[in-house]
Design a protein around this motif. Structure first.
Motif, short mmCIF file in Angstrom:
data_model
loop_
_atom_site.label_atom_id
_atom_site.label_comp_id
_atom_site.label_asym_id
_atom_site.label_seq_id
_atom_site.Cartn_x
_atom_site.Cartn_y
_atom_site.Cartn_z
N VAL A 1 -71.95 -29.71 28.18
CA VAL A 1 -71.08 -29.12 29.20
C VAL A 1 -71.19 -29.89 30.51
CG1 VAL A 1 -70.72 -27.08 30.64
CG2 VAL A 1 -71.04 -26.82 28.18
N ILE A 2 -72.41 -30.25 30.91
CA ILE A 2 -72.60 -31.01 32.16
C ILE A 2 -71.88 -32.35 32.08
CG2 ILE A 2 -74.31 -32.20 33.59
CD1 ILE A 2 -76.29 -29.96 32.87
N PHE A 3 -72.06 -33.07 30.96
CA PHE A 3 -71.40 -34.37 30.79
C PHE A 3 -69.88 -34.20 30.80
CE2 PHE A 3 -69.30 -37.29 27.85
CZ PHE A 3 -69.62 -38.52 28.41
N GLU B 1 -78.12 -26.68 8.78
CA GLU B 1 -76.98 -25.89 8.33
C GLU B 1 -76.56 -24.81 9.32
OE1 GLU B 1 -74.91 -26.13 5.82
OE2 GLU B 1 -75.85 -28.01 5.21
N ARG B 2 -77.53 -24.24 10.04
CA ARG B 2 -77.21 -23.14 10.93
C ARG B 2 -77.03 -23.58 12.38
NH1 ARG B 2 -81.30 -18.26 8.91
NH2 ARG B 2 -80.54 -18.17 6.73
N SER B 3 -77.04 -24.86 12.62
CA SER B 3 -76.92 -25.35 13.98
C SER B 3 -75.46 -25.33 14.44
CB SER B 3 -77.46 -26.79 14.07
OG SER B 3 -76.69 -27.65 13.26
N LEU C 1 -72.35 -33.91 17.11
CA LEU C 1 -72.55 -34.20 15.69
C LEU C 1 -73.59 -35.28 15.43
CD1 LEU C 1 -68.85 -34.17 14.42
CD2 LEU C 1 -70.50 -32.33 14.38
N VAL C 2 -73.69 -36.26 16.31
CA VAL C 2 -74.58 -37.40 16.07
C VAL C 2 -75.91 -37.23 16.80
CG1 VAL C 2 -74.79 -39.91 16.20
CG2 VAL C 2 -72.56 -38.89 15.77
N TRP C 3 -75.84 -36.90 18.08
CA TRP C 3 -77.07 -36.79 18.87
C TRP C 3 -77.68 -35.39 18.82
CZ3 TRP C 3 -75.07 -39.61 23.91
CH2 TRP C 3 -74.89 -40.97 23.63
N HIS C 4 -76.90 -34.38 18.46
CA HIS C 4 -77.37 -32.98 18.40
C HIS C 4 -77.89 -32.52 19.76
CE1 HIS C 4 -78.29 -34.04 13.92
NE2 HIS C 4 -77.00 -33.98 14.16
N CYS C 5 -77.16 -32.83 20.81
CA CYS C 5 -77.57 -32.44 22.15
C CYS C 5 -77.39 -30.94 22.36
CB CYS C 5 -76.74 -33.20 23.20
SG CYS C 5 -77.03 -34.97 23.22
N HIS C 6 -78.16 -30.41 23.27
CA HIS C 6 -78.01 -29.01 23.64
C HIS C 6 -76.66 -28.81 24.32
CE1 HIS C 6 -78.87 -25.09 25.50
NE2 HIS C 6 -79.84 -24.98 24.61
N LEU D 1 -60.48 -41.15 29.42
CA LEU D 1 -60.35 -39.78 28.96
C LEU D 1 -60.56 -39.67 27.46
CD1 LEU D 1 -57.31 -38.57 31.10
CD2 LEU D 1 -59.61 -37.61 31.15
N VAL D 2 -60.01 -40.62 26.71
CA VAL D 2 -60.21 -40.63 25.26
C VAL D 2 -61.68 -40.79 24.92
CG1 VAL D 2 -59.76 -41.94 23.15
CG2 VAL D 2 -57.89 -41.43 24.72
N THR D 3 -62.35 -41.70 25.61
CA THR D 3 -63.78 -41.93 25.36
C THR D 3 -64.58 -40.67 25.66
OG1 THR D 3 -63.55 -44.27 25.89
CG2 THR D 3 -65.77 -43.35 25.96
N THR D 4 -64.24 -39.97 26.73
CA THR D 4 -64.95 -38.73 27.08
C THR D 4 -64.80 -37.68 25.98
OG1 THR D 4 -64.66 -39.11 29.46
CG2 THR D 4 -65.10 -36.85 28.75
N LEU D 5 -63.60 -37.50 25.47
CA LEU D 5 -63.37 -36.50 24.43
C LEU D 5 -64.09 -36.86 23.14
CD1 LEU D 5 -59.56 -35.83 25.02
CD2 LEU D 5 -61.51 -34.45 25.77
N LEU D 6 -64.11 -38.14 22.80
CA LEU D 6 -64.85 -38.56 21.60
C LEU D 6 -66.35 -38.43 21.79
CD1 LEU D 6 -62.82 -41.74 20.52
CD2 LEU D 6 -62.78 -39.47 19.48
N MET D 7 -66.81 -38.68 23.02
CA MET D 7 -68.25 -38.57 23.30
C MET D 7 -68.74 -37.13 23.18
SD MET D 7 -70.00 -41.27 23.74
CE MET D 7 -71.43 -40.44 24.42
N ILE D 8 -67.86 -36.16 23.44
CA ILE D 8 -68.26 -34.76 23.26
C ILE D 8 -68.65 -34.51 21.82
CG2 ILE D 8 -67.44 -32.37 23.36
CD1 ILE D 8 -65.59 -33.24 25.66
N LEU D 9 -67.84 -35.02 20.89
CA LEU D 9 -68.15 -34.87 19.46
C LEU D 9 -69.38 -35.68 19.07
CD1 LEU D 9 -64.54 -35.02 17.96
CD2 LEU D 9 -65.94 -33.00 18.42
#
Length: 785
Positions: A467-469, A148-150, A457-462, A445-453
């Motif tokens: 930002v690097i990706f 919840e607090r992430s 939301l899915v992988w919970h990456c740092h 570009l579309v794939t990159t923007l969706l991969m950010i989410l």
């Protein structure tokens, strides 16, 4: 240890020997299993070559021509271009897609809508709110929990609380989908035309019109054979593509050794800087040609299909990547000594003795690449159709073994006409290449923007990894995007026009679908009104079963009140059938149906919800109807078994207790039992459904001491059977959407003209469901938005 056992007891000697043999056997089996899994993985990697890498593998046919359409001016330019190709292949296909994006597949399914489905399961992003809490309990409805607090939870809440965010993500997905459709038009055009261009290289006297005519004939044959599917000839794809990669890799090694091995210094990134500094604007715009070296990368993700990610990674790292590097390096080595041969660099660099065999393999590889792209286009259109973002079209399965192999007749001929128009209209690989590059970079570009989410939301990456990706991907792709913008007037406009037309079609269709659903939600009939009609519903109940199709998964649709207020009779049994698609790739057959009762028993009204994934194909046939009635009968039996339970709680067949929602009781004003079907069953006292497992999906017998209950059950089952034998009528609502008089002009154009036209030309529900005309009843109604 063995000696100690022998001293203690002679019996233990034989026992220890036995244990030793068992342990040895287990170790041998484990070793064999490891070898078997490795061999299986290599086999799948081999098979993936023909499905996944055809498009990427044929890029050497046209990259250097589109990079230097008027010839290379200097040797340093060739080395700089090769250096750009090497690092583009390394950063985009290898690092970004093969090792990162492919991990974001939805149970093996790739593409923009697969990413969208993943996001919809982890956040409430779906605009049409037709999901039920029981949908989340499907075995294929997998999602990770969010603290919840992430930061992920904060991002999720931000996306869910603003309708603009949901709409923006959907529009982004639609843009990517439209560009993939454009890719399905441009890939066959440039691949086949480039391959056919080999005729003119070896026979200079052949007119260019003949090459175009040969390409058009190949394209017509390719699209005409689509209805047969790839199941019968798919086994040929892998050896053709493998042979192609081995040939271009071998020819590349030969050219490096035969012409100029100094070309290998292009592996130094310094030459990229020198190339861009020396070339100026011309060098910058030439990046549009370099971009074509990574075309097919998005198709790599969209065509992932049933192949495990590890097999696709192995195929790329062991075969595709090194062979492509050798092929481009070999062409560059040839061009260092022949700067004016950039137009036909691939064919001119082939040794004379093997020219025609390579030409034949190149043409076959171009056809395979085109086939893979067309299949990916069909797949993504099917996904868009399931999400309510594409007009209803006929979808045909071409394989009994592979669910993902489909054929869409209407789209096939549209793609063929547009592909031939592009091939015959441009007649120039350079202009087609400019158009192709524009489509490819926008999809990336579309794939990159969706991969950010996805990463949040899915992988919970740092956030640092995100930002690097993001920075790495956007720097590379925005650089290429800025380059293709200079070539919009040189063919780059084509995919923008194609994508614009398809975007308008898809967005307007989704808008109309959403408004129709909102109308049904807001105008659904209250249970108090239905109960007030009495068991006869205020009409004459005639023998038979009426299947009322609706988009609502709960409540009584407005079409039902419209029906009974305009007709004097209604069937003895009424079943509201809702066919809905969920953001999952498939729904298992045993979990597909949910059944519940509406109103008291003597009303004989039920609801059946048939759930499908975006990869599933719903076809209304006798089998579907048979399953529906089977589930209805199972529900009646289970309902009779549960009559002794308390009305205050819900109980599953295994005694699991759940708590009802008071809000659900207030909203529905009915207290009825529900159960799902077949293997996925539920018992409920309100409109909510809680699925549980049934120990016996087919033969369910009622063991009860209550003879009255058993007698009632038998009477109702017999009644249902008699009604079914009397006849089944399918009642479909023909809802017409129109814009209000005070609406803005663009809304009137979208609703009254575009949406109305699409509704008129697309297939009707009765055709999609394959309902015979003699048992069909259409109920029309108009509403204004």
């Amino acid at each position: 240890m063995m000696f100690w056992v022998e001293v203690q007891s002679g019996n233990l000697h034989s026992r220890s020997t036995y244990y030793y043999l068992v342990l040895s056997s287990l170790l041998m089996l484990f070793s064999f299993a490891q070898k078997f899994s490795a061999l299986l993985l290599l086999r799948l990697a081999y098979q993936s070559l023909g499905v996944v890498y055809g498009d990427l593998g044929t890029s050497p046919l046209y990259v250097f021509y589109n990079t230097f359409p008027h010839g290379a001016k200097d040797r340093e330019d060739v080395i700089g271009a090769l250096s750009l190709i090497i690092y583009s292949l390394t950063l985009v296909p290898l690092l970004k897609y093969v090792f990162i994006v492919l991990r974001a597949n939805d149970n093996g399914q790739g593409g923009t809508f697969a990413l969208y489905s993943l996001l919809c399961r982890h956040a409430n992003l779906k605009i049409i709110p037709n999901q039920h809490r029981t949908d989340e309990e499907l075995t294929t409805y997998s999602r990770a929990t969010i603290h919840e607090r992430s930061f992920a939870a904060k991002t999720k809440r931000w996306l869910e609380t603003h309708a603009f965010n949901k709409n923006s993500i959907l529009m982004l997905v639609l843009v990517g989908t439209c560009m993939v459709i454009g890719d399905g038009i441009l890939t066959p055009a440039i691949s086949v035309l480039s391959a056919a261009g080999g005729i003119k290289v070896n026979r200079p006297d052949v007119d260019s019109g003949v090459v175009v005519l040969v390409a058009v004939v190949i394209l017509v044959g390719l699209f005409s054979l689509q209805h047969y599917g790839t199941d019968r000839v798919g086994w040929l794809f892998a050896p053709i593509v493998l042979l192609w990669f081995l040939l271009i890799g071998g020819i590349g090694m030969y050219n490096i050794w035969n012409y100029d091995s100094s070309v290998l210094k292009a592996f130094s990134p310094v030459y990229i800087y020198r190339y861009l500094r020396r070339g100026g604007r011309e060098g910058w715009t030439s990046l549009g040609g370099i971009l074509l070296s990574i075309t097919g990368t998005e198709a790599l993700f969209a065509d992932l299909a049933h192949f495990p990610v590890s097999s696709v990674q192995i195929a790329f790292t062991l075969v595709v990547f090194p062979c492509l590097l050798l092929a481009y390096s070999g062409q560059a080595a040839y061009l260092l000594l022949n700067l004016d041969h950039t137009k036909d660099a691939f064919y001119r660099s082939i040794p004379e003795k093997i020219y025609w065999p390579v030409f034949v393999v190149a043409t076959a590889a171009a056809i395979v690449a085109s086939q893979a792209t067309i299949t990916a286009t069909f797949s993504i259109i099917k996904q868009a159709l399931a999400h309510g973002c594409f007009p209803r079209v006929k979808v045909v399965h071409t394989s009994k073994n592979f669910l993902g192999q489909i054929y869409i007749p209407d789209m096939n001929w549209i793609l063929m006409i547009l592909c031939i128009a592009v091939t015959a209209g441009f007649k120039n690989q350079n202009q087609i290449g400019n158009a192709y590059g524009t489509a490819v970079v926008l999809v990336m570009l579309v794939t990159t923007l969706l991969m950010i989410l996805i990463m949040l939301l899915v992988w919970h990456c740092h956030w640092i990894l995100v930002v690097i990706f993001t920075l790495t991907s956007l720097v590379v792709e925005c650089t290429y995007f800025s380059a293709v913008l200079f070539k919009v007037d040189q063919g780059g406009w084509a995919p923008l026009v194609i994508a614009g037309v398809f975007f308008i079609i898809m967005y307007v269709w989704h808008y109309g679908t959403l408004k129709r659903y909102e109308f049904e939600m807001h105008s659904k009939v209250s249970m108090a009104w239905v109960l007030g009609l009495g068991p006869s519903l205020g009409l004459v109940r005639v023998p038979g079963v009426g299947l009322v199709y609706t988009e609502l998964a709960s409540g009584v649709p407005h079409i039902f009140s419209h029906f009974i207020t305009n007709l004097p009779a209604i069937h003895s049994v009424v079943v509201f059938v809702c066919v809905k698609y969920l953001p999952v790739y498939t729904v298992p057959e045993e979990e597909r149906f949910l059944v519940k009762r509406i109103g008291p028993k003597n009303f004989h009204m039920f609801r059946c919800v048939a759930r499908y994934g975006y990869k599933d194909l719903h076809k209304k046939d006798d089998d579907f109807e048979k399953k529906l009635f089977h589930n209805l009968f199972v529900f009646v039996k289970l309902e009779s078994m549960m009559e002794g339970f308390s009305d205050s709680d819900e109980y599953s067949l295994y005694g699991q207790q759940t708590v009802e929602s008071r809000d659900a009781v207030l909203n529905n004003n009915n207290n009825d039992n529900t159960a799902s079907s077949n293997v996925d069953l539920s018992i409920s006292t309100v409109d909510s459904i809680v699925p549980v497992r049934s120990p016996s999906p087919v033969n369910i017998t009622v063991q009860s001491s209550d003879r009255v209950s058993s007698h009632t059950e038998v009477d109702e089952l017999e009644f249902l059977n008699n009604c079914r034998d009397a006849g089944v009528v399918h009642i479909l609502g023909n809802t017409v959407v129109r814009a209000r008089r005070d609406s803005r002009f663009y809304k009137k154009i979208a609703v009254d003209y575009i949406y109305a036209f699409l509704r008129k030309i697309c297939r009707e529900h009765s055709v999609i469901f394959n309902i015979p005309h003699e048992s069909l009843l259409n109920v029309g109604q108009i509403f204004y938005v």
